[in-house]
Design a protein around this motif. Structure first.
Motif, PDB file in Angstrom:
ATOM      1  N   SER A  24      15.507   5.709  28.275  1.00  0.00           N
ATOM      2  CA  SER A  24      16.501   4.636  28.329  1.00  0.00           C
ATOM      3  C   SER A  24      17.022   4.282  26.945  1.00  0.00           C
ATOM      4  O   SER A  24      18.241   4.158  26.729  1.00  0.00           O
ATOM      5  CB  SER A  24      15.894   3.394  28.995  1.00  0.00           C
ATOM      6  OG  SER A  24      15.433   3.682  30.298  1.00  0.00           O
ATOM      7  N   VAL A  25      16.098   4.126  25.994  1.00  0.00           N
ATOM      8  CA  VAL A  25      16.511   3.780  24.622  1.00  0.00           C
ATOM      9  C   VAL A  25      17.317   4.914  24.005  1.00  0.00           C
ATOM     10  O   VAL A  25      18.299   4.680  23.285  1.00  0.00           O
ATOM     11  CB  VAL A  25      15.271   3.451  23.759  1.00  0.00           C
ATOM     12  CG1 VAL A  25      15.679   3.213  22.310  1.00  0.00           C
ATOM     13  CG2 VAL A  25      14.548   2.226  24.304  1.00  0.00           C
ATOM     14  N   THR A  26      16.935   6.165  24.287  1.00  0.00           N
ATOM     15  CA  THR A  26      17.677   7.314  23.759  1.00  0.00           C
ATOM     16  C   THR A  26      19.114   7.311  24.253  1.00  0.00           C
ATOM     17  O   THR A  26      20.055   7.552  23.477  1.00  0.00           O
ATOM     18  CB  THR A  26      16.988   8.628  24.166  1.00  0.00           C
ATOM     19  OG1 THR A  26      15.654   8.661  23.648  1.00  0.00           O
ATOM     20  CG2 THR A  26      17.759   9.830  23.629  1.00  0.00           C
ATOM     21  N   VAL A  27      19.311   7.043  25.541  1.00  0.00           N
ATOM     22  CA  VAL A  27      20.665   7.003  26.107  1.00  0.00           C
ATOM     23  C   VAL A  27      21.489   5.897  25.445  1.00  0.00           C
ATOM     24  O   VAL A  27      22.650   6.114  25.068  1.00  0.00           O
ATOM     25  CB  VAL A  27      20.601   6.792  27.635  1.00  0.00           C
ATOM     26  CG1 VAL A  27      21.992   6.507  28.191  1.00  0.00           C
ATOM     27  CG2 VAL A  27      20.014   8.017  28.314  1.00  0.00           C
ATOM     28  N   ILE A  28      20.890   4.728  25.285  1.00  0.00           N
ATOM     29  CA  ILE A  28      21.622   3.599  24.695  1.00  0.00           C
ATOM     30  C   ILE A  28      21.986   3.887  23.235  1.00  0.00           C
ATOM     31  O   ILE A  28      23.136   3.703  22.811  1.00  0.00           O
ATOM     32  CB  ILE A  28      20.786   2.313  24.793  1.00  0.00           C
ATOM     33  CG1 ILE A  28      20.607   1.911  26.261  1.00  0.00           C
ATOM     34  CG2 ILE A  28      21.442   1.171  24.012  1.00  0.00           C
ATOM     35  CD1 ILE A  28      19.635   0.773  26.472  1.00  0.00           C
ATOM     36  N   VAL A  29      21.001   4.355  22.462  1.00  0.00           N
ATOM     37  CA  VAL A  29      21.244   4.634  21.040  1.00  0.00           C
ATOM     38  C   VAL A  29      22.277   5.748  20.880  1.00  0.00           C
ATOM     39  O   VAL A  29      23.179   5.672  20.029  1.00  0.00           O
ATOM     40  CB  VAL A  29      19.922   5.011  20.340  1.00  0.00           C
ATOM     41  CG1 VAL A  29      20.190   5.528  18.930  1.00  0.00           C
ATOM     42  CG2 VAL A  29      18.997   3.802  20.283  1.00  0.00           C
ATOM     43  N   THR A  30      22.167   6.797  21.705  1.00  0.00           N
ATOM     44  CA  THR A  30      23.121   7.907  21.628  1.00  0.00           C
ATOM     45  C   THR A  30      24.529   7.436  21.974  1.00  0.00           C
ATOM     46  O   THR A  30      25.510   7.840  21.344  1.00  0.00           O
ATOM     47  CB  THR A  30      22.696   9.037  22.576  1.00  0.00           C
ATOM     48  OG1 THR A  30      21.372   9.471  22.247  1.00  0.00           O
ATOM     49  CG2 THR A  30      23.648  10.215  22.466  1.00  0.00           C
ATOM     50  N   PHE A  74      13.044   5.912  15.325  1.00  0.00           N
ATOM     51  CA  PHE A  74      13.539   4.594  15.710  1.00  0.00           C
ATOM     52  C   PHE A  74      13.449   4.401  17.221  1.00  0.00           C
ATOM     53  O   PHE A  74      13.045   3.337  17.709  1.00  0.00           O
ATOM     54  CB  PHE A  74      14.988   4.430  15.240  1.00  0.00           C
ATOM     55  CG  PHE A  74      15.641   3.157  15.679  1.00  0.00           C
ATOM     56  CD1 PHE A  74      15.350   1.953  15.055  1.00  0.00           C
ATOM     57  CD2 PHE A  74      16.561   3.156  16.724  1.00  0.00           C
ATOM     58  CE1 PHE A  74      15.954   0.771  15.458  1.00  0.00           C
ATOM     59  CE2 PHE A  74      17.168   1.986  17.134  1.00  0.00           C
ATOM     60  CZ  PHE A  74      16.864   0.787  16.501  1.00  0.00           C
ATOM     61  N   VAL A  75      13.792   5.434  17.985  1.00  0.00           N
ATOM     62  CA  VAL A  75      13.716   5.371  19.451  1.00  0.00           C
ATOM     63  C   VAL A  75      12.282   5.146  19.896  1.00  0.00           C
ATOM     64  O   VAL A  75      12.006   4.319  20.780  1.00  0.00           O
ATOM     65  CB  VAL A  75      14.290   6.665  20.063  1.00  0.00           C
ATOM     66  CG1 VAL A  75      13.974   6.739  21.559  1.00  0.00           C
ATOM     67  CG2 VAL A  75      15.794   6.744  19.843  1.00  0.00           C
ATOM     68  N   VAL A  76      11.343   5.882  19.295  1.00  0.00           N
ATOM     69  CA  VAL A  76       9.936   5.753  19.666  1.00  0.00           C
ATOM     70  C   VAL A  76       9.434   4.342  19.373  1.00  0.00           C
ATOM     71  O   VAL A  76       8.724   3.736  20.196  1.00  0.00           O
ATOM     72  CB  VAL A  76       9.088   6.801  18.910  1.00  0.00           C
ATOM     73  CG1 VAL A  76       7.601   6.464  18.978  1.00  0.00           C
ATOM     74  CG2 VAL A  76       9.330   8.184  19.496  1.00  0.00           C
ATOM     75  N   LEU A  77       9.806   3.800  18.231  1.00  0.00           N
ATOM     76  CA  LEU A  77       9.355   2.450  17.875  1.00  0.00           C
ATOM     77  C   LEU A  77       9.865   1.417  18.873  1.00  0.00           C
ATOM     78  O   LEU A  77       9.083   0.593  19.388  1.00  0.00           O
ATOM     79  CB  LEU A  77       9.833   2.104  16.464  1.00  0.00           C
ATOM     80  CG  LEU A  77       9.545   0.670  15.993  1.00  0.00           C
ATOM     81  CD1 LEU A  77       8.048   0.426  15.894  1.00  0.00           C
ATOM     82  CD2 LEU A  77      10.235   0.386  14.661  1.00  0.00           C
ATOM     83  N   ILE A  78      11.165   1.430  19.157  1.00  0.00           N
ATOM     84  CA  ILE A  78      11.741   0.452  20.083  1.00  0.00           C
ATOM     85  C   ILE A  78      11.165   0.627  21.485  1.00  0.00           C
ATOM     86  O   ILE A  78      10.806  -0.354  22.158  1.00  0.00           O
ATOM     87  CB  ILE A  78      13.274   0.585  20.111  1.00  0.00           C
ATOM     88  CG1 ILE A  78      13.860   0.319  18.716  1.00  0.00           C
ATOM     89  CG2 ILE A  78      13.871  -0.380  21.122  1.00  0.00           C
ATOM     90  CD1 ILE A  78      13.551  -1.043  18.159  1.00  0.00           C
ATOM     91  N   ALA A  79      11.056   1.883  21.946  1.00  0.00           N
ATOM     92  CA  ALA A  79      10.515   2.132  23.281  1.00  0.00           C
ATOM     93  C   ALA A  79       9.063   1.686  23.380  1.00  0.00           C
ATOM     94  O   ALA A  79       8.650   1.110  24.398  1.00  0.00           O
ATOM     95  CB  ALA A  79      10.636   3.620  23.622  1.00  0.00           C
ATOM     96  N   ALA A  80       8.275   1.934  22.334  1.00  0.00           N
ATOM     97  CA  ALA A  80       6.868   1.528  22.350  1.00  0.00           C
ATOM     98  C   ALA A  80       6.737   0.006  22.383  1.00  0.00           C
ATOM     99  O   ALA A  80       5.902  -0.539  23.115  1.00  0.00           O
ATOM    100  CB  ALA A  80       6.154   2.098  21.126  1.00  0.00           C
ATOM    101  N   ILE A  81       7.567  -0.686  21.601  1.00  0.00           N
ATOM    102  CA  ILE A  81       7.513  -2.158  21.575  1.00  0.00           C
ATOM    103  C   ILE A  81       7.875  -2.728  22.947  1.00  0.00           C
ATOM    104  O   ILE A  81       7.187  -3.605  23.483  1.00  0.00           O
ATOM    105  CB  ILE A  81       8.446  -2.704  20.484  1.00  0.00           C
ATOM    106  CG1 ILE A  81       7.892  -2.370  19.094  1.00  0.00           C
ATOM    107  CG2 ILE A  81       8.620  -4.210  20.627  1.00  0.00           C
ATOM    108  CD1 ILE A  81       8.830  -2.718  17.958  1.00  0.00           C
ATOM    109  N   ILE A  82       8.966  -2.222  23.539  1.00  0.00           N
ATOM    110  CA  ILE A  82       9.390  -2.730  24.850  1.00  0.00           C
ATOM    111  C   ILE A  82       8.350  -2.409  25.916  1.00  0.00           C
ATOM    112  O   ILE A  82       7.958  -3.274  26.717  1.00  0.00           O
ATOM    113  CB  ILE A  82      10.758  -2.129  25.230  1.00  0.00           C
ATOM    114  CG1 ILE A  82      11.831  -2.576  24.240  1.00  0.00           C
ATOM    115  CG2 ILE A  82      11.140  -2.549  26.647  1.00  0.00           C
ATOM    116  CD1 ILE A  82      13.179  -1.908  24.470  1.00  0.00           C
ATOM    117  N   CYS A  83       7.871  -1.155  25.932  1.00  0.00           N
ATOM    118  CA  CYS A  83       6.918  -0.716  26.944  1.00  0.00           C
ATOM    119  C   CYS A  83       5.625  -1.525  26.883  1.00  0.00           C
ATOM    120  O   CYS A  83       5.173  -2.087  27.896  1.00  0.00           O
ATOM    121  CB  CYS A  83       6.628   0.773  26.758  1.00  0.00           C
ATOM    122  SG  CYS A  83       5.309   1.421  27.807  1.00  0.00           S
TER     123      CYS A  83
END
Length: 367
Positions: A24-30, A74-83
């Motif tokens: 999800s974060v990858t799609v948004i950031v891309t 950056f994607v991994v950090l945001i996804a990990a925080i949200i998850c």
């Protein structure tokens, strides 16, 4: 203990949730990066009447794989925080820890997801990114006036294409000596503007000074005439030694799997391979950096909800990750400038983040 948890149903469940958020974060950031690129290309093509909207979209799409692999930390950090924040608020992490699962186990299980994604990136996304980035660069050169010089390195030396006012030349130098700014065993294939062959010039050595090629021990092969030799010969040029060195392919245009062979060719030709060696090692350093960011996110987000400050801790986690990401860029630049050893420049950010994360998690486990 860790192996049993990694194979557990709980770890598979957490990993699926984490993968969903990464996607999800990858799609948004891309999407956001695509909009930024589209706005930038549209601005630059305002005066280029021959450039259509389809070409802009094509250039934007060609940059997507490179954006994905470069923004993955950056994607991994945001996804990990949200998850982890959502799992913590829903009490799922609390229940898991109540059954004896530690923060270390949860973070390490999710780190396996990062390792798998990294291997997928190296195997699939990186070759696509290198090829598509090179095509995008070629389109950009064609649309935005291009360059009059192209440098390519092969086993038989360095090949340079130069276009001047009165001729076009294909130049081959078997070796370059950067310390003396010297080209060894140089050959010029000269053509007119109508692509008619003029002559071939071979020289034992050559240097560029004040926009002039100074050739020594020269043999000239004119078109349809007998060859002759000269001790010295001068040719006008728009090149400089620095321009030739900086016109080589950027590391991002070469896939991870082809970089070792390209590095060997560069070293045989006398060109510096440091940017390419650092770029190759940085792939492994980025994997370690992303795993350490996973532990950093766990340290900030897996505290019991009753302690409060969840929003503040989430903001601190994002801010810390961004600061450490900028720190990694600074260290990488110092490595390129030869101020730091290669391995230190590549691995220092990952080790620093891991030490910081370990300290925070140890404090969390004692709480």
């Amino acid at each position: 203990m860790f192996a049993n948890y990694w194979q557990s149903t709980l770890n598979r469940y957490f990993s699926r949730v984490f993968l969903l958020w990464i996607g999800s974060v990858t799609v948004i950031v891309t999407f956001v990066m695509g909009l930024i690129d589209m706005a930038e290309f549209s601005r630059r093509t305002v005066t280029a009447t021959r450039v259509g909207f389809a070409e802009i979209i094509q250039m934007v799409c060609l940059k997507i794989p490179n954006h994905i692999q470069m923004l993955m930390p950056f994607v991994v950090l945001i996804a990990a925080i949200i998850c982890l924040s959502r799992l913590n608020r829903s009490q799922e992490v609390i229940v898991a820890r109540g059954f004896g699962v530690s923060v270390w186990q949860i973070a390490s299980g999710l780190s396996l997801v990062i390792l798998g994604l990294s291997l997928f990136t190296l195997a699939v996304i990186n070759p696509m990114a290198s090829l598509m980035s090179y095509k995008q660069e070629q389109m950009e050169q064609r649309i935005f006036a291009g360059r009059d010089i192209a440098v390519t390195v092969f086993e038989d030396g360095v090949w340079i294409r130069e276009n001047t006012v009165d001729r076009s030349s294909i130049i081959n130098a078997q070796r370059i000596v950067p310390t003396h700014k010297l080209f060894e065993n140089v050959s010029f294939q000269n053509f007119s503007k109508d692509y008619d062959f003029i002559d071939r010039i071979d020289a034992k050595s050559a240097i560029i000074k004040d926009k002039i090629w100074y050739l020594k021990d020269v043999t000239v092969f004119p078109n349809k005439q007998e060859r002759y030799q000269k001790e010295q010969l001068q040719l006008k040029t728009d090149l400089t030694f620095e321009k030739i060195l900086n016109s080589n392919l950027e590391p991002k245009y070469i896939s991870f799997w082809m970089l070792p062979d390209y590095i060997d060719v560069l070293e045989k030709s006398g060109l510096s391979s440091l940017p390419y060696r650092m770029y190759w090692h940085a792939f492994f350093g980025r994997i370690g950096f992303m795993m350490s960011l996973m532990f950093l996110a766990a340290a900030f987000t897996m505290r019991p909800p009753r302690q409060g400050y969840a929003t503040v801790l989430t903001i601190l986690a994002i801010a810390s990750g961004l600061i450490l990401h900028f720190f990694s860029d600074i260290v990488y630049a110092l490595g390129l400038a030869r101020r730091l050893p290669l391995l230190v420049a590549v691995w220092a950010p990952a080790i620093t983040v891991m030490l910081l994360s370990s300290t925070l998690i140890l404090h969390l486990e004692e709480a």
